[in-house]
Design a protein around this motif. Sequence first.
Motif, PDB file in Angstrom:
ATOM      1  N   ALA A  56       1.334   6.423  -1.282  1.00 22.25           N
ATOM      2  CA  ALA A  56       1.468   5.252  -2.051  1.00 22.25           C
ATOM      3  C   ALA A  56       2.382   4.943  -3.140  1.00 22.25           C
ATOM      4  CB  ALA A  56       0.026   5.138  -2.544  1.00 22.25           C
ATOM      5  N   ARG A  57       2.955   6.407  -3.512  1.00 17.82           N
ATOM      6  CA  ARG A  57       3.342   7.110  -4.713  1.00 17.82           C
ATOM      7  C   ARG A  57       4.892   6.557  -3.966  1.00 17.82           C
ATOM      8  NH1 ARG A  57       1.167   6.251  -9.855  1.00 17.82           N
ATOM      9  NH2 ARG A  57       3.616   5.884 -10.084  1.00 17.82           N
ATOM     10  N   ASN A  83       1.025  -1.491  -0.430  1.00 17.89           N
ATOM     11  CA  ASN A  83       0.208  -0.523  -0.119  1.00 17.89           C
ATOM     12  C   ASN A  83       1.081   1.557   0.193  1.00 17.89           C
ATOM     13  OD1 ASN A  83      -2.064  -1.803   0.405  1.00 17.89           O
ATOM     14  ND2 ASN A  83      -2.573  -1.056   2.134  1.00 17.89           N
ATOM     15  N   TYR A  84       2.286   0.924   0.172  1.00 17.94           N
ATOM     16  CA  TYR A  84       3.189   1.676   0.695  1.00 17.94           C
ATOM     17  C   TYR A  84       4.750   2.166  -0.166  1.00 17.94           C
ATOM     18  CZ  TYR A  84      -0.213   2.837   4.609  1.00 17.94           C
ATOM     19  OH  TYR A  84      -1.411   3.023   5.084  1.00 17.94           O
ATOM     20  N   CYS A  85       4.958   3.596  -0.852  1.00 18.08           N
ATOM     21  CA  CYS A  85       6.392   3.714  -1.469  1.00 18.08           C
ATOM     22  C   CYS A  85       7.119   2.962   0.193  1.00 18.08           C
ATOM     23  CB  CYS A  85       6.736   4.916  -1.115  1.00 18.08           C
ATOM     24  SG  CYS A  85       8.076   4.848  -1.706  1.00 18.08           S
ATOM     25  N   MET A  86       8.659   2.504  -0.512  1.00 22.83           N
ATOM     26  CA  MET A  86       8.937   1.653   0.138  1.00 22.83           C
ATOM     27  C   MET A  86      10.515   2.349   0.069  1.00 22.83           C
ATOM     28  SD  MET A  86       8.011  -1.660   2.016  1.00 22.83           S
ATOM     29  CE  MET A  86       8.834  -1.499   3.412  1.00 22.83           C
ATOM     30  N   GLY A  87      11.179   1.917   1.057  1.00 22.73           N
ATOM     31  CA  GLY A  87      12.998   1.794   0.222  1.00 22.73           C
ATOM     32  C   GLY A  87      14.096   1.308   0.860  1.00 22.73           C
ATOM     33  N   TRP A  88      14.450   1.191  -0.115  1.00 29.75           N
ATOM     34  CA  TRP A  88      16.557   0.458   0.777  1.00 29.75           C
ATOM     35  C   TRP A  88      17.437   2.005   0.263  1.00 29.75           C
ATOM     36  CZ3 TRP A  88      16.637  -3.570   3.653  1.00 29.75           C
ATOM     37  CH2 TRP A  88      16.497  -4.515   3.462  1.00 29.75           C
ATOM     38  N   ARG A 107      11.214  12.911  -3.614  1.00 37.88           N
ATOM     39  CA  ARG A 107      11.473  13.570  -2.881  1.00 37.88           C
ATOM     40  C   ARG A 107      11.852  11.464  -1.815  1.00 37.88           C
ATOM     41  NH1 ARG A 107       7.217  16.209  -2.159  1.00 37.88           N
ATOM     42  NH2 ARG A 107       7.116  18.474  -0.990  1.00 37.88           N
ATOM     43  N   ARG A 108      11.899  11.161  -3.048  1.00 32.65           N
ATOM     44  CA  ARG A 108      12.318   9.685  -2.820  1.00 32.65           C
ATOM     45  C   ARG A 108      13.638   9.324  -2.265  1.00 32.65           C
ATOM     46  NH1 ARG A 108      12.878   8.255  -8.397  1.00 32.65           N
ATOM     47  NH2 ARG A 108      10.269   7.319  -8.679  1.00 32.65           N
ATOM     48  N   TRP A 109      14.370   9.778  -2.418  1.00 31.99           N
ATOM     49  CA  TRP A 109      16.271  10.077  -1.745  1.00 31.99           C
ATOM     50  C   TRP A 109      16.206  10.574  -1.082  1.00 31.99           C
ATOM     51  CZ3 TRP A 109      16.786   5.547  -4.636  1.00 31.99           C
ATOM     52  CH2 TRP A 109      16.779   5.471  -5.238  1.00 31.99           C
ATOM     53  N   GLU A 110      15.394  11.190  -0.107  1.00 31.89           N
ATOM     54  CA  GLU A 110      15.606  12.010   0.899  1.00 31.89           C
ATOM     55  C   GLU A 110      14.838  11.334   1.863  1.00 31.89           C
ATOM     56  OE1 GLU A 110      16.513  14.797   0.197  1.00 31.89           O
ATOM     57  OE2 GLU A 110      16.254  15.322  -1.559  1.00 31.89           O
ATOM     58  N   LYS A 111      15.986  10.946   3.267  1.00 32.71           N
ATOM     59  CA  LYS A 111      15.651  10.217   3.925  1.00 32.71           C
ATOM     60  C   LYS A 111      14.584  11.398   4.894  1.00 32.71           C
ATOM     61  CE  LYS A 111      20.109  11.362   6.279  1.00 32.71           C
ATOM     62  NZ  LYS A 111      20.829  12.829   5.549  1.00 32.71           N
ATOM     63  N   TRP A 112      14.979  12.458   5.273  1.00 30.08           N
ATOM     64  CA  TRP A 112      13.332  13.254   6.364  1.00 30.08           C
ATOM     65  C   TRP A 112      12.244  12.511   5.965  1.00 30.08           C
ATOM     66  CZ3 TRP A 112      10.855  15.857   3.163  1.00 30.08           C
ATOM     67  CH2 TRP A 112      10.863  16.318   1.649  1.00 30.08           C
ATOM     68  N   TRP A 113      11.787  12.158   4.563  1.00 30.49           N
ATOM     69  CA  TRP A 113      10.944  12.028   4.302  1.00 30.49           C
ATOM     70  C   TRP A 113      10.074  10.435   4.695  1.00 30.49           C
ATOM     71  CZ3 TRP A 113       8.597   9.416  -0.860  1.00 30.49           C
ATOM     72  CH2 TRP A 113       7.767   9.753  -0.704  1.00 30.49           C
ATOM     73  N   TYR A 114      11.228   9.358   4.582  1.00 31.72           N
ATOM     74  CA  TYR A 114      10.405   8.809   5.078  1.00 31.72           C
ATOM     75  C   TYR A 114      10.111   8.123   6.604  1.00 31.72           C
ATOM     76  CZ  TYR A 114      11.791   6.824   0.659  1.00 31.72           C
ATOM     77  OH  TYR A 114      12.004   6.729  -0.729  1.00 31.72           O
ATOM     78  N   SER A 135       3.724   1.499  -4.243  1.00 29.79           N
ATOM     79  CA  SER A 135       2.305   0.629  -4.545  1.00 29.79           C
ATOM     80  C   SER A 135       1.715  -0.010  -5.706  1.00 29.79           C
ATOM     81  CB  SER A 135       0.911   1.162  -4.116  1.00 29.79           C
ATOM     82  OG  SER A 135       0.409   2.408  -4.865  1.00 29.79           O
ATOM     83  N   VAL A 136       2.362   0.327  -6.545  1.00 32.08           N
ATOM     84  CA  VAL A 136       1.958  -0.001  -8.220  1.00 32.08           C
ATOM     85  C   VAL A 136       3.044  -0.938  -9.056  1.00 32.08           C
ATOM     86  CG1 VAL A 136       0.056   0.975  -8.365  1.00 32.08           C
ATOM     87  CG2 VAL A 136       2.476   1.708  -9.522  1.00 32.08           C
TER      88      VAL A 136
END
Length: 127
Positions: A101-102, A31-36, A107-114, A53-54
Amino acid sequence: QVQLVESGGGSVQAGGSLRLSCVAVGYAIDNYCMGWFRQAPGKEREGVATIDSVGSSSYTDSVKGRFTISQDTAKNTLYLQMNSLKPEDTAMYYCAFVYRARCDPRRRWEKWWYDIWGQGTQVTVSS
């Protein structure tokens, strides 16, 4: 309570492979955006790969073609398959998720966003 628990780290020689796992507790990972992310000693935490999520994935340039992010919804687990490992891949690896969800490309590479982080798993690659 939302929790992320990583495992799968270890020590390998250059050229080897590892698969990291991140079990999510308290929510459905698809259901969510996840990252390593990863953090080497003395360096900033940097984004490695994200998936939303997609199932749309993104990779930082240094791991493209070598790392693959994926998820198993039945096990509620996020994976990072790492092949052709290099000494410069040595770091503590963390999984993270954000209540979106997306994975916002700005922002995907910004650690503060998670919002939530795991405790990390160490990867050491020797030459």
